[in-house]
Enzyme design. Structure first.
Site, PDB file in Angstrom:
ATOM      1  N   SER A  28      30.891   6.266  55.837  1.00 28.96           N
ATOM      2  CA  SER A  28      31.806   6.103  56.970  1.00 28.96           C
ATOM      3  C   SER A  28      31.038   5.500  58.132  1.00 28.96           C
ATOM      4  CB  SER A  28      32.378   7.456  57.381  1.00 28.96           C
ATOM      5  OG  SER A  28      32.882   7.357  58.697  1.00 28.96           O
ATOM      6  N   HIS A  53      33.902   2.956  54.233  1.00 29.25           N
ATOM      7  CA  HIS A  53      34.995   3.763  54.796  1.00 29.25           C
ATOM      8  C   HIS A  53      35.095   3.499  56.302  1.00 29.25           C
ATOM      9  CE1 HIS A  53      37.673   7.320  54.715  1.00 29.25           C
ATOM     10  NE2 HIS A  53      37.129   7.642  55.887  1.00 29.25           N
ATOM     11  N   ASP A  55      37.103   4.491  59.741  1.00 27.69           N
ATOM     12  CA  ASP A  55      37.966   5.503  60.354  1.00 27.69           C
ATOM     13  C   ASP A  55      38.694   4.932  61.563  1.00 27.69           C
ATOM     14  OD1 ASP A  55      37.500   7.900  58.770  1.00 27.69           O
ATOM     15  OD2 ASP A  55      35.429   7.739  59.456  1.00 27.69           O
ATOM     16  N   MET A  57      41.244   5.747  64.527  1.00 27.90           N
ATOM     17  CA  MET A  57      41.828   6.891  65.255  1.00 27.90           C
ATOM     18  C   MET A  57      42.558   6.396  66.498  1.00 27.90           C
ATOM     19  SD  MET A  57      38.689   9.591  65.030  1.00 27.90           S
ATOM     20  CE  MET A  57      37.677   9.750  63.560  1.00 27.90           C
ATOM     21  N   HIS A  86      40.943   4.304  56.683  1.00 27.37           N
ATOM     22  CA  HIS A  86      41.555   5.638  56.772  1.00 27.37           C
ATOM     23  C   HIS A  86      42.295   5.690  58.109  1.00 27.37           C
ATOM     24  CE1 HIS A  86      40.519  10.230  57.359  1.00 27.37           C
ATOM     25  NE2 HIS A  86      41.821  10.006  57.308  1.00 27.37           N
ATOM     26  N   MET A  88      44.101   7.296  60.858  1.00 34.94           N
ATOM     27  CA  MET A  88      44.437   8.568  61.506  1.00 34.94           C
ATOM     28  C   MET A  88      45.261   8.218  62.734  1.00 34.94           C
ATOM     29  SD  MET A  88      40.744  10.375  60.992  1.00 34.94           S
ATOM     30  CE  MET A  88      39.971   8.818  60.594  1.00 34.94           C
ATOM     31  N   MET A 157      40.892  15.889  53.033  1.00 39.02           N
ATOM     32  CA  MET A 157      40.024  16.099  54.203  1.00 39.02           C
ATOM     33  C   MET A 157      39.346  17.460  54.072  1.00 39.02           C
ATOM     34  SD  MET A 157      40.118  13.408  56.036  1.00 39.02           S
ATOM     35  CE  MET A 157      38.983  14.036  57.264  1.00 39.02           C
ATOM     36  N   ASP A 195      36.466  13.733  52.199  1.00 39.59           N
ATOM     37  CA  ASP A 195      35.959  13.201  53.472  1.00 39.59           C
ATOM     38  C   ASP A 195      35.715  14.339  54.465  1.00 39.59           C
ATOM     39  OD1 ASP A 195      35.459  11.727  55.770  1.00 39.59           O
ATOM     40  OD2 ASP A 195      37.443  10.820  55.878  1.00 39.59           O
TER      41      ASP A 195
HETATM   42  C1  DX5 Z   1      36.620  12.404  60.276  1.00 37.79           C
HETATM   43  C2  DX5 Z   1      36.475  11.121  59.519  1.00 37.79           C
HETATM   44  C3  DX5 Z   1      35.323  11.093  58.596  1.00 37.79           C
HETATM   45  C4  DX5 Z   1      33.990  11.239  59.265  1.00 37.79           C
HETATM   46  C5  DX5 Z   1      33.034  11.837  58.280  1.00 37.79           C
HETATM   47  O1  DX5 Z   1      37.823  12.405  60.940  1.00 37.79           O
HETATM   48  O2  DX5 Z   1      37.630  10.844  58.760  1.00 37.79           O
HETATM   49  O3  DX5 Z   1      35.353   9.921  57.791  1.00 37.79           O
HETATM   50  O4  DX5 Z   1      33.474  10.047  59.721  1.00 37.79           O
HETATM   51  O5  DX5 Z   1      31.853  12.093  58.943  1.00 37.79           O
HETATM   52  P1  DX5 Z   1      30.802  13.154  58.407  1.00 37.79           P
HETATM   53  O6  DX5 Z   1      30.383  12.691  57.040  1.00 37.79           O
HETATM   54  O7  DX5 Z   1      29.709  13.098  59.416  1.00 37.79           O
HETATM   55  O8  DX5 Z   1      31.514  14.465  58.360  1.00 37.79           O
HETATM   56 ZN    ZN Z   2      37.609   9.216  57.202  1.00 43.83          ZN
END
Ligand code: DX5
Ligand code: ZN
Length: 245
Positions: A28, A53, A55, A57, A86, A88, A157, A195
């Site tokens: 990620s 990956h 993220d 948000m 991903h 969110m 998750m 994840d």
């Molecule tokens: C959290 C994200 C993850 C995050 C994982 O909301 O979806 O992808 O980056 O990070 P680590 O591996 O540090 O938990």
């Molecule tokens: Zn993620």
């Protein structure tokens, strides 16, 4: 008689090989140094990562903001690996076309925000991306029952979404195992991704539960060299996967 033994053990060997092939590491970039994103992705790739990956948000569905289609577009030019976006965000339908256009290959959406989940998953597929559905720690697997036949992957998750470097929630492991069981029972084809909080201390248990695509942010980019970190994680994951066979 070695040939006879080999023939007898062939199915087991094939299964072991297939299990190893299925394990993939998806670093990620949330934990990467954004000023050196291309280099960081390249190091993780050299360590065996096979998916990146990303993220996304929105500050509404989760209490944090990250990035949008322009960064995905730049990443697309920096790597040949599939980009696993991903989302969110609260209104994924509005942004799926833009992320696909920017170069996303896989797009996942949260069950918790999709009022018309079937429609959203089909929208992702219409844009020639693999369609994934994500469940938060408090969301049961049962809520996915009607879409398991159409999704390409399910993302479990193992932390509450929004931030990197959180502690893995062990209570999510049974959902990974349940998804693996349902897949066999129903003959579905989705892959299982996990994840949140995945590092050397947790990777073996998620793999033994049935996870195949391992998202990891801080354990890959947090400290040290992403290549070395990725190699170590993959090695631990692959040896755990052999224990499943
Ligand atoms: C959290 C994200 C993850 C995050 C994982 O909301 O979806 O992808 O980056 O990070 P680590 O591996 O540090 O938990
Ligand atoms: Zn993620």
């Amino acid at each position: 008689m070695p040939w006879r033994a080999l023939v007898l053990e062939f199915p087991q060997l094939l299964l072991a090989f297939w299990t190893l092939v299925l394990i993939e590491l998806a670093p990620s970039i949330l934990a990467a140094d954004f000023a050196h994103l291309a280099d960081q992705v390249e190091r993780a790739t050299a360590g065996g990562a096979s998916v990146i990956h990303v993220d996304i948000m929105d500050g509404h569905f989760v209490p944090n903001l990250t990035l949008g289609p322009p960064v995905v577009k730049s990443l697309r030019r920096a790597t040949r690996l599939p980009l696993d976006c991903h989302l969110m965000i609260e209104n994924p339908d509005q942004f799926v076309p833009e992320f696909a256009e920017a170069g996303a290959n896989w797009i996942s959406v949260h069950q918790e925000v999709c009022r018309n989940l079937n429609r959203t998953l089909n929208l992702i597929k219409q844009h020639e991306c693999r369609a994934g559905v994500v469940i938060n720690p408090a969301t049961p697997v049962e809520t996915l029952s009607e879409v398991l036949d159409i999704v390409d992957y399910v993302l479990v998750m193992s932390v509450n979404p929004g931030f990197g470097a959180q502690k893995f929630i062990p209570g999510t492991l049974h959902k990974i195992a349940k998804l693996a069981e349902i897949r066999t029972a129903r003959g579905c084809e989705y892959r299982i991704e996990v994840d949140g909080g995945i590092g050397l201390d947790t990777v073996a248990e998620v793999v033994r539960a049935g996870a195949e695509i391992l998202v990891s942010g801080s354990a890959v980019f947090g400290k040290g060299d992403a290549k070395v970190n990725a190699q170590a994680l993959l090695e631990a994951a692959r040896s755990a996967s052999l224990q499943r066979v």
